[in-house]
Design a protein around this motif. Structure first.
Motif, mmCIF file in Angstrom:
data_model
loop_
_atom_site.group_PDB
_atom_site.id
_atom_site.type_symbol
_atom_site.label_atom_id
_atom_site.label_comp_id
_atom_site.label_asym_id
_atom_site.label_seq_id
_atom_site.Cartn_x
_atom_site.Cartn_y
_atom_site.Cartn_z
ATOM 1 N N SER A 1 35.490 52.799 47.471
ATOM 2 C CA SER A 1 34.876 52.233 46.256
ATOM 3 C C SER A 1 35.115 50.731 46.114
ATOM 4 C CB SER A 1 35.408 52.953 45.011
ATOM 5 O OG SER A 1 36.817 52.798 44.909
ATOM 6 N N ASN A 2 36.088 50.187 46.838
ATOM 7 C CA ASN A 2 36.366 48.751 46.763
ATOM 8 C C ASN A 2 35.526 47.928 47.736
ATOM 9 O OD1 ASN A 2 39.585 49.991 46.433
ATOM 10 N ND2 ASN A 2 38.666 48.770 44.805
ATOM 11 N N ILE A 3 34.863 48.610 48.664
ATOM 12 C CA ILE A 3 34.078 47.906 49.672
ATOM 13 C C ILE A 3 32.624 47.880 49.239
ATOM 14 C CG2 ILE A 3 33.453 47.772 52.114
ATOM 15 C CD1 ILE A 3 36.458 47.402 51.484
ATOM 16 N N LYS A 4 32.124 46.688 48.953
ATOM 17 C CA LYS A 4 30.736 46.481 48.571
ATOM 18 C C LYS A 4 30.061 45.630 49.654
ATOM 19 C CE LYS A 4 31.772 48.350 44.581
ATOM 20 N NZ LYS A 4 31.407 49.755 44.304
ATOM 21 N N PRO A 5 28.718 45.657 49.721
ATOM 22 C CA PRO A 5 28.054 44.780 50.698
ATOM 23 C C PRO A 5 28.444 43.325 50.474
ATOM 24 C CG PRO A 5 26.498 46.365 49.803
ATOM 25 C CD PRO A 5 27.750 46.481 48.973
ATOM 26 N N PHE A 6 29.059 42.718 51.475
ATOM 27 C CA PHE A 6 29.415 41.293 51.488
ATOM 28 C C PHE A 6 30.613 40.934 50.607
ATOM 29 C CE2 PHE A 6 24.746 41.665 51.963
ATOM 30 C CZ PHE A 6 24.636 41.259 53.282
ATOM 31 N N GLU A 7 31.283 41.909 49.981
ATOM 32 C CA GLU A 7 32.441 41.549 49.156
ATOM 33 C C GLU A 7 33.416 42.706 49.008
ATOM 34 O OE1 GLU A 7 31.861 40.864 44.990
ATOM 35 O OE2 GLU A 7 30.175 42.261 44.871
ATOM 36 N N ILE A 8 34.676 42.348 48.715
ATOM 37 C CA ILE A 8 35.696 43.328 48.363
ATOM 38 C C ILE A 8 35.845 43.293 46.851
ATOM 39 C CG2 ILE A 8 38.109 44.016 48.614
ATOM 40 C CD1 ILE A 8 38.140 42.595 51.331
ATOM 41 N N GLU A 9 35.721 44.443 46.212
ATOM 42 C CA GLU A 9 35.782 44.543 44.755
ATOM 43 C C GLU A 9 37.202 44.959 44.346
ATOM 44 O OE1 GLU A 9 35.635 44.323 41.262
ATOM 45 O OE2 GLU A 9 33.548 44.115 41.911
ATOM 46 N N TYR A 10 37.883 44.086 43.604
ATOM 47 C CA TYR A 10 39.279 44.345 43.257
ATOM 48 C C TYR A 10 39.469 44.856 41.828
ATOM 49 C CZ TYR A 10 40.887 42.011 47.537
ATOM 50 O OH TYR A 10 41.141 41.680 48.843
ATOM 51 N N SER A 11 38.408 45.036 41.052
ATOM 52 C CA SER A 11 38.573 45.353 39.628
ATOM 53 C C SER A 11 39.308 46.679 39.406
ATOM 54 C CB SER A 11 37.217 45.375 38.922
ATOM 55 O OG SER A 11 36.376 46.375 39.473
ATOM 56 N N THR B 1 32.839 51.100 55.713
ATOM 57 C CA THR B 1 33.149 52.417 55.161
ATOM 58 C C THR B 1 32.620 53.498 56.094
ATOM 59 O OG1 THR B 1 31.113 52.386 53.835
ATOM 60 C CG2 THR B 1 33.124 51.582 52.795
ATOM 61 N N ARG B 2 33.418 54.540 56.274
ATOM 62 C CA ARG B 2 33.034 55.563 57.254
ATOM 63 C C ARG B 2 32.736 56.927 56.640
ATOM 64 N NH1 ARG B 2 36.119 59.613 58.917
ATOM 65 N NH2 ARG B 2 38.228 59.801 58.085
ATOM 66 N N LYS B 3 33.087 57.133 55.359
ATOM 67 C CA LYS B 3 32.930 58.468 54.779
ATOM 68 C C LYS B 3 32.457 58.365 53.339
ATOM 69 C CE LYS B 3 35.402 62.886 54.510
ATOM 70 N NZ LYS B 3 36.702 63.572 54.703
ATOM 71 N N GLY B 4 31.658 59.343 52.909
ATOM 72 C CA GLY B 4 31.142 59.307 51.542
ATOM 73 C C GLY B 4 30.028 58.288 51.442
ATOM 74 N N THR B 5 30.316 57.154 50.804
ATOM 75 C CA THR B 5 29.369 56.033 50.786
ATOM 76 C C THR B 5 29.591 55.253 52.080
ATOM 77 O OG1 THR B 5 29.630 55.963 48.378
ATOM 78 C CG2 THR B 5 28.481 54.124 49.394
ATOM 79 N N TYR B 6 29.052 55.773 53.146
ATOM 80 C CA TYR B 6 29.324 55.233 54.480
ATOM 81 C C TYR B 6 28.398 54.057 54.800
ATOM 82 C CZ TYR B 6 25.234 58.091 55.536
ATOM 83 O OH TYR B 6 23.965 58.639 55.517
ATOM 84 N N GLY B 7 28.826 53.233 55.782
ATOM 85 C CA GLY B 7 27.951 52.176 56.297
ATOM 86 C C GLY B 7 27.888 50.923 55.445
ATOM 87 N N ILE B 8 28.881 50.681 54.574
ATOM 88 C CA ILE B 8 28.945 49.446 53.794
ATOM 89 C C ILE B 8 29.895 48.489 54.503
ATOM 90 C CG2 ILE B 8 29.443 48.399 51.557
ATOM 91 C CD1 ILE B 8 27.143 50.394 51.510
ATOM 92 N N ALA B 9 29.447 47.265 54.740
ATOM 93 C CA ALA B 9 30.222 46.322 55.545
ATOM 94 C C ALA B 9 30.560 45.056 54.761
ATOM 95 C CB ALA B 9 29.456 45.957 56.811
ATOM 96 N N VAL B 10 31.749 44.526 55.039
ATOM 97 C CA VAL B 10 32.147 43.231 54.484
ATOM 98 C C VAL B 10 32.987 42.511 55.536
ATOM 99 C CG1 VAL B 10 34.205 44.198 53.356
ATOM 100 C CG2 VAL B 10 33.272 42.030 52.571
ATOM 101 N N CYS B 11 32.749 41.222 55.666
ATOM 102 C CA CYS B 11 33.528 40.390 56.586
ATOM 103 C C CYS B 11 34.701 39.789 55.815
ATOM 104 C CB CYS B 11 32.642 39.294 57.176
ATOM 105 S SG CYS B 11 33.503 38.194 58.328
ATOM 106 N N VAL B 12 35.907 39.955 56.305
ATOM 107 C CA VAL B 12 37.104 39.437 55.638
ATOM 108 C C VAL B 12 37.127 37.910 55.785
ATOM 109 C CG1 VAL B 12 39.628 39.473 55.610
ATOM 110 C CG2 VAL B 12 38.349 41.575 56.090
ATOM 111 N N ASN B 13 37.244 37.215 54.651
ATOM 112 C CA ASN B 13 37.138 35.751 54.659
ATOM 113 C C ASN B 13 38.467 35.024 54.868
ATOM 114 O OD1 ASN B 13 34.331 35.644 54.255
ATOM 115 N ND2 ASN B 13 34.586 36.015 52.062
ATOM 116 N N ALA B 14 39.585 35.762 54.821
ATOM 117 C CA ALA B 14 40.896 35.151 55.016
ATOM 118 C C ALA B 14 41.882 36.237 55.430
ATOM 119 C CB ALA B 14 41.368 34.471 53.723
#
Length: 462
Positions: free
Chosen positions: A308-318, A344-357
């Protein structure tokens, strides 16, 4: 941080866990008593408080959407009252009308998440169609003179959430029981004020949704630009109930879904266009590894990133969870470095984000960390994986009918177009601009919701 405090014996109730008696919770009643409005418990203003139950996963109780009744779980609800009926489970009508008849939903029912990651989330069921809930949700059927939208808004306010945070048990899988739900206090201004508050919030939600629609249009145009730059057509085959596959085209899979013409169109576009220099993704991967499974969450420690924290193009920390575990105690090599791709590999699979640091965050076992070779542009890969090029391949290669998942091998076998570097950089430049415009609109919507909630809390004096 360790907290130490004392309470009088007379203040001890049925609960013995220290969290329940923290000072901020003990002061809750003072805020109710100081209000100009009356207050009552949810039990006093409702005719029914009930939770559902969950039939065995994958068992005979479940059926497809066309023949079933929507079965709503805690992860399906949100404060916007929007339920994606394409992504929920469905149960047989006979299960809905017999073993689960006590938890049938009606339009206007209040829903409260009782357990797990979404505990404390509140929504109103606004659909005319029949539906049911699992045991992780409470159904609260309010009396007719109470506006359910107002009650939802109150429960999502600071004072409402304080009460929910107090009664949830701080264990590995936090939970609340129905008796405790019934004991939650609700401020009750006159119905005119309740309706006015509900209208204010509805208008804010509406404006936020409009801004998000514009942001979504911008994101959609990004994909059009990607396909234009790569000089390939976006596959738009209609869904076909029947199609023919030659025996020579049969691979290791025998399920018809794998051979849908839509997938074949994409593969043809990628393979037959020599200028794309299409490669197997595995040839560009230095390493791929799953994260670690950990359930003992804490108030302090390292960020534990879930799907749930992995969104397209961003990591959601809320709503990120934390684990109180020194990073040196983690033997698995799952540290995150700048340029790593999280997928992401399971459930909501196939969402990608590149780590910026470089990060000390820990990823769950349902997320892949993909470390790419140095000579490929990581941001370009992130864009492709989040586009239809990635999504269609993920859909084709997933395993599992109810909750799809991806394997490391299926990731390595993805087709990745690798055009000349100047085209990659042009794509990244355009995406960065459009992402900025999209993010601005979304931030404006979030700010409006925040300001409206503050305005409402001023009206209520909380």
């Amino acid at each position: 941080m360790v907290e130490c405090f004392s309470i009088n014996l007379i203040d001890v109730e049925s609960r013995l866990d220290p969290n329940y008696y923290r000072l901020e919770f003990l002061e809750i009643m003072d805020r109710f008593n100081d209000s100009e409005f009356q207050f009552k418990t949810l039990k006093e203003i409702s005719s029914k408080i009930k939770s559902g139950s969950t039939p065995k996963s994958g068992g005979p109780a479940y059926v497809n959407a066309e023949n079933g009744i929507p079965f709503i779980r805690s992860g399906d609800i949100n404060e916007y009252n929007s339920i994606n009926f394409n992504k929920i489970l469905y149960i047989k009508p006979e299960v809905h009308n017999n073993s689960l008849k006590g938890s049938k939903l009606k339009k206007g029912d209040l829903l409260i998440a009782l357990v797990g990651a979404t505990i404390g989330q509140v929504s109103v069921y606004n659909d005319e169609n029949e539906a049911n809930i699992n045991q992780a949700l409470a159904l609260v059927r309010l009396n007719e003179e109470i506006n359910p939208e107002y009650v939802k808004i109150f429960l999502l306010s600071k004072l409402g959430q304080l009460q929910l945070n107090r009664i949830k048990r701080p264990v590995a899988r936090a939970n609340i029981n129905l008796e405790e739900i019934g004991g939650i206090n609700i401020l009750l201004p006159p119905i005119e004020i309740q309706n006015d508050i509900a209208r204010k919030m509805e208008n804010a939600y509406k404006t936020k949704k409009e801004k998000e629609s514009k942001a979504f249009e911008i994101l959609n145009s990004m994909e059009d630009f990607l396909f234009q730059e790569l000089k390939i057509r976006i596959p738009k085959s209609r869904e076909k109930m029947t199609f023919v596959v030659g025996s020579d085209d049969i691979e290791g899979r025998l399920d018809p879904f794998y051979y849908k013409p839509l997938f074949n169109e994409l593969y043809s576009e990628l393979i037959n266009n020599e200028s794309l220099n299409t490669k197997k993704f595995g040839t560009e991967i230095e390493s791929i590894i799953n994260g670690m499974d950990y359930r003992e969450f804490s108030d302090i420690g390292l960020n534990y990133l879930r799907v749930s924290n992995i969104k397209p193009f961003e990591i959601e920390y809320s709503d990120v969870k934390k684990i109180n575990l020194p990073i040196t105690d983690i033997k698995k090599d799952i540290q995150l470095k700048k340029g790593d791709i999280l997928l992401t590999r399971k459930g909501t699979y196939g969402i990608a984000v590149c780590v910026n640091a470089d990060l000390d965050d820990i990823i769950s076992s349902e997320i892949f960390r993909i470390r790419l070779k140095q000579d490929i542009n990581k941001k370009y890969v992130e864009i492709v994986l989040n586009s239809s090029i990635g999504k269609l391949q993920f859909d084709r290669n997933k395993i599992g009918a109810i909750m799809g998942s991806l394997s490391q091998e299926s990731i390595k076998n993805l087709l990745l177009p690798v055009p000349p570097i100047e085209i990659q950089e042009n794509i990244i430049k355009e995406f960065s601009y459009k992402m900025s415009e999209s993010t601005k609109l979304q931030e404006e919507g979030n700010k409006l919701i925040f300001e409206t909630k503050n305005e409402i809390e001023l009206i209520l004096g909380v």
